[in-house]
Write a protein that holds these residues in place. Sequence first.
Motif, short mmCIF file in Angstrom:
data_model
loop_
_atom_site.label_atom_id
_atom_site.label_comp_id
_atom_site.label_asym_id
_atom_site.label_seq_id
_atom_site.Cartn_x
_atom_site.Cartn_y
_atom_site.Cartn_z
N ASN A 1 -58.79 -9.96 -28.63
CA ASN A 1 -59.63 -9.86 -27.44
C ASN A 1 -58.81 -9.47 -26.22
N THR A 2 -57.66 -10.13 -26.03
CA THR A 2 -56.81 -9.81 -24.90
C THR A 2 -56.25 -8.40 -24.99
N LEU B 1 -50.27 -13.21 -33.04
CA LEU B 1 -49.47 -12.20 -32.36
C LEU B 1 -50.10 -11.89 -31.01
N HIS B 2 -49.26 -11.60 -30.02
CA HIS B 2 -49.77 -11.36 -28.67
C HIS B 2 -49.39 -9.96 -28.18
N PRO B 3 -50.29 -9.31 -27.42
CA PRO B 3 -49.95 -8.01 -26.84
C PRO B 3 -48.87 -8.17 -25.78
N ILE B 4 -47.98 -7.20 -25.70
CA ILE B 4 -46.88 -7.26 -24.74
C ILE B 4 -47.15 -6.36 -23.54
N ALA B 5 -47.31 -5.07 -23.79
CA ALA B 5 -47.52 -4.11 -22.70
C ALA B 5 -47.96 -2.78 -23.29
N VAL B 6 -48.46 -1.90 -22.44
CA VAL B 6 -48.83 -0.55 -22.86
C VAL B 6 -47.61 0.35 -22.79
N GLU B 7 -47.33 1.04 -23.90
CA GLU B 7 -46.29 2.06 -23.92
C GLU B 7 -46.97 3.40 -23.62
N SER B 8 -46.82 3.86 -22.40
CA SER B 8 -47.50 5.09 -21.98
C SER B 8 -46.78 6.33 -22.51
#
Length: 294
Positions: free
Chosen positions: A102-103, A262-269
Amino acid sequence: MIRLLFITDFTEQFAYRLLKGIIEYSQKSDQWVVSRMPPEYKRRLGFNGVVKWAEKWKADVVIGQFDPDDDVTLFRKKGMVVLAQDYIRKFKDIPNITADYNTTGRMAAEYFLARGFRNFAFFGYNSVCWSDERLEGFRSRIAEEGLEKNIMVYTGQSLNQMWHYDSVSLSRWIMGLPRPVAIFCCDDNQGSLLLEACNACGVRIPDEVSVMGVDNDKVLDSLSHPTLSSIDVDIEKGGFEAARMAARMLKEPDYEGEDIVLHPIAVESRMSTSVFSTSDSEVVKALQFIHSNL
């Protein structure tokens, strides 16, 4: 020494990143031996055949992608610890290696909203837990901005045909989208397929369609044209925690374990999202300059 039977799709970097975390744990504790089994081999043997194979190989731990009707308790009855890697549904009888889907969806929406998009789409699977929950998070964040009617969803993909797509129906869907549009894909594999379909339709990326995936599969993302932006997830940490928990379950038979999240870290653009949505050309130039020089 702990013997692990790992049943998963090794054509994707997710499995190797999870295994990397497991190896990191083994280097700090007991030595692990790993046997890798592709899902296709599981289909050929049948689930009961896999249980017999694991017993003959003397597996201590089994981690795998299981179907909802697989009787995963059979491994426990044979004295093995078993964990399910999220595939279609989460299990109630055993721990799951899952994620905060969800996050992750909300993070994708936040990224696109910050770039001025007003039209959104989602490309994924139907009735698959990790795809459904990522869509739910994506949709809920966009709805908070009063744009819930501006989301178009395509979930016609089959999980059994994850490397192929129905070019006719998908092309029709792409051509019917309002532009510019920001598309969130349930994972990098689907993101790569969508880029391929957009290129085949002559749709300009990222000018008309901006695309993002999940899992930060650097090999797949770099091979995509243009390169695919993706949300990175702490997969290696999840593998480490899963291995540590499995080792504890072996030592403490009464300990049933718990889900590894597991948790999202950041967007790799990357290039597939290197655009801002606004009709003012001067604002676009300013935003691109800021984005390039952060």
